[in-house]
Scaffold this motif. Structure first.
Motif, PDB file in Angstrom:
ATOM      1  N   LYS A  70      33.705  39.826  34.359  1.00  0.00           N
ATOM      2  CA  LYS A  70      34.743  40.267  33.421  1.00  0.00           C
ATOM      3  C   LYS A  70      34.301  41.525  32.680  1.00  0.00           C
ATOM      4  N   ALA A  71      33.016  41.550  32.283  1.00  0.00           N
ATOM      5  CA  ALA A  71      32.504  42.735  31.598  1.00  0.00           C
ATOM      6  C   ALA A  71      32.543  43.951  32.515  1.00  0.00           C
ATOM      7  N   ALA A  91      30.189  34.765  35.952  1.00  0.00           N
ATOM      8  CA  ALA A  91      31.603  35.160  35.904  1.00  0.00           C
ATOM      9  C   ALA A  91      31.897  36.010  34.681  1.00  0.00           C
ATOM     10  N   VAL A  92      31.167  35.760  33.589  1.00  0.00           N
ATOM     11  CA  VAL A  92      31.340  36.566  32.374  1.00  0.00           C
ATOM     12  C   VAL A  92      30.924  38.007  32.636  1.00  0.00           C
ATOM     13  N   LEU A  93      29.852  38.170  33.432  1.00  0.00           N
ATOM     14  CA  LEU A  93      29.415  39.522  33.792  1.00  0.00           C
ATOM     15  C   LEU A  93      30.481  40.237  34.621  1.00  0.00           C
ATOM     16  N   ARG A 111      23.451  31.642  31.497  1.00  0.00           N
ATOM     17  CA  ARG A 111      24.655  32.460  31.394  1.00  0.00           C
ATOM     18  C   ARG A 111      25.490  32.362  32.674  1.00  0.00           C
ATOM     19  N   ASP A 112      26.787  32.370  32.503  1.00  0.00           N
ATOM     20  CA  ASP A 112      27.711  32.293  33.629  1.00  0.00           C
ATOM     21  C   ASP A 112      27.942  33.690  34.201  1.00  0.00           C
ATOM     22  N   GLU A 149      21.624  42.156  33.419  1.00  0.00           N
ATOM     23  CA  GLU A 149      21.235  40.754  33.569  1.00  0.00           C
ATOM     24  C   GLU A 149      19.905  40.628  34.315  1.00  0.00           C
TER      25      GLU A 149
END
Length: 410
Positions: free
Chosen positions: A283-284, A279-281, A276-277, A339
Motif C-alpha cells: 500500500k505504501a 501488504a502494508v508495504l 509486519r505485514d 524493510e
C-alpha cells in the motif's frame, strides 16, 4: 497513535521539503545565472556532494539508527567510521574539484569545507530521525533554509556575480546553521562520548559497508553518467541534463521524507520484535507511486511552459518526463528496500541495487557511445529500477513466508 504518526509524517516530509528548498534555491540561481558549461561543472560537483552524503548516511547514520548508538563500544566504532568516511570523501572532493574546476584553488578549498560541513549536518539531522523527533528536525531544517536564503541574497552584494565558488559558500552557511541549531536542541547524551574506538567496528562494518555501498550506488551512478556525458559530449550537455532533473527534483522531497519516516518506524519495530505485514508495504508503494506520478507530471508540465520564459533556456519533454519515470521506479521499490535494510540484510540490498545501477549504466554507455541523444538517458536509467522493485518485493514476501513456516513448526 494515528494522530502522532500523521504528525510525524507531515513533519518528516516538511523537514525534507525545507532541506530540499534550500538546495533547490541555490541550484535555481545557478541554473539562471551560470552558463551551461559552468552549470555543468556545478552539477558535477553537486553530484559528488550528494554521493558523499549518501555514503556517509549509509555507513554512519543508518548504522546508529539500526544499532544501539548509546552503547559505548558501538558509539566509539560509529565515530571511527564517521572519521574514515569523511576523510575519504574530502580527498575525493579535492581531486574532483581540482580536475574539473577553472576557478583555481578557492573553489577546491570552499568545496572541501562544504563536504565536511554537509556530512556533519546530515549526522545531526539523522539523530533526530533515529529519535523519531521530527518536530525538532523540522525546526532545524527551517533554520537551515532561512540562513541559506539570507546568504543567497547577501552574497552577490559582497562577492559580485554568482559563481560555483560563491554558491558552494552559500551552501556552507546553511550546513553550519544545521549543525549549530541541531546541537542546541539535542540532549547531552547525544552529544557526549564521541571518542573513536574499534571494539564493535567489525560487527558494525558488516552492516555499514554494504549499506553505504548500497546507499551510494544511485548518486554515484548519476555522477558516473554526468562524467561520461561531460567527457564524451561536453559539460554543457551535463547542464542540459541537470536542468531537466532540477525542475522535477521537488518530487524527491516526498520520496526522501517518506523514506526517512519508514526507516525510523520500521527499525524501531524490528528492534521490538514486532512482525509486519508486507501488504502494508504494498500500500505504501502504491501510494508513493501515485503521488510521484501526479506531482512529477504537474511539475514537468509547468516547467515546460515556465522555464523558457523565466530562465531563457529550453527543455525537452522527453528528458523531463524521463526523470519523472526514474523517480517513479525509485518510489515503487523504496518501502520494500527499507524493510530489508531494517532487517539488516544490507548485503542483499546492495546486490539488488548493484544490478539496478549496472543495467542503467550499461544502457547509458551504449547510448552515448552510439551517438544517441541525451534525452533518452533518464528513461534508460529508470529501466534498472524495475529490477529493484521486482526483486526487493519478492525478497520481502519470501522472508515473510519463511518466518511463517518457522512459527508453524514450533
Amino acid at each position: 497513535m494515528f494522530g502522532k504518526l500523521a504528525g510525524d509524517g507531515a513533519a518528516g516530509i516538511l523537514s525534507q521539503a525545507a532541506t530540499a528548498a534550500a538546495s533547490f534555491a541555490v541550484q535555481l540561481v545557478a541554473a539562471g545565472t551560470l552558463g551551461l558549461s559552468d552549470y555543468g561543472v556545478f552539477a558535477l560537483l553537486l553530484a559528488m556532494l550528494v554521493g558523499a552524503n549518501a555514503l556517509h548516511v549509509g555507513f554512519v547514520c543508518d548504522g546508529f539508527t539500526v544499532f544501539d548508538r548509546h552503547d559505548p563500544g558501538c558509539r566509539s566504532s560509529l565515530v571511527t567510521g564517521a572519521l574514515l568516511v569523511m576523510g575519504a570523501c574530502v580527498l575525493c572532493a579535492v581531486v574532483l574539484a581540482s580536475t574539473v574546476s577553472r576557478e583555481g584553488p578557492w573553489l577546491t578549498a570552499v568545496y572541501a569545507v562544504l563536504v565536511v560541513c554537509r556530512l556533519l549536518a546530515e549526522t545531526v539531522r539523522r539523530i533526530f530521525v533515529a529519535r523519531v523527533n521530527f518536530g525538532s528536525l523540522l525546526n532545524n531544517d527551517l533554520c537551515c533554509l532561512s540562513v541559506t536564503l539570507l546568504a543567497l541574497a547577501v552574497a552577490p552584494a559582497l562577492f559580485g556575480e554568482p559563481s560555483p565558488t560563491m554558491l558552494f559558500g552559500v551552501m556552507c552557511c546553511g550546513a553550519l546553521a544545521t549543525i549549530l541549531t541541531g546541537l542546541v536542541q539535542l540532549p547531552r547524551e547525544e552529544r557526549g562520548g564521541l571518542r573513536p574506538g574499534v571494539r564493535e567496528f567489525p560487527a558494525l562494518a558488516g552492516f555499514a559497508v554494504w549499506r553505504a555501498l548500497q546507499a551510494g550506488l544511485r548518486p554515484m551512478t548519476l555522477l558516473a553518467v554526468r562524467l561520461l556525458v561531460a567527457n564524451t559530449i561536453s559539460t554543457a550537455a551535463v547542464g542540459v541534463l541537470e536542468l531537466a532533473r532540477l525542475v522535477v527534483a521537488p518530487v524527491q522531497v516526498l520520496i526522501n521524507g517518506s523514506g526517512s519516516l519508514l526507516l525510523g518506524r520500521i527499525a524501531a519495530r524490528e528492534r521490538s520484535g514486532d512482525e509486519r505485514d508486507p501488504a502494508v508495504l504494498g500500500k505504501a508503494s502504491r501510494a508513493l507511486v501515485f503521488a510521484t506520478v501526479v506531482c512529477g507530471g504537474a511539475l514537468g508540465g509547468a516547467a515546460l511552459v515556465l522555464v523558457p520564459l523565466v530562465l531563457d533556456k529550453s527543455l525537452d519533454p522527453m528528458l523531463v518526463f524521463g526523470w519523472v519515470a526514474y523517480q517513479v521506479t525509485w518510489a515503487a521499490g523504496l518501502p520494500y528496500v527499507t524493510e530489508l535494510v531494517a532487517r539488516r540484510v544490507s548485503r542483499r540490498v546492495f546486490r539488488i541495487r548493484l544490478v539496478d545501477s549496472l543495467v542503467g549504466l550499461v544502457l547509458t554507455v551504449v547510448a552515448v557511445s552510439t551517438g544517441v541523444t541525451v534525452t533518452v538517458l533518464p528513461s534508460l536509467l529508470a529501466l534498472g529500477g524495475l529490477y529493484t522493485v521486482y526483486v526487493a518485493r519478492s525478497a520481502v514476501f519470501g522472508q515473510r513466508a519463511r518466518r511463517t513456516e518457522e512459527v508453524s513448526r514450533c
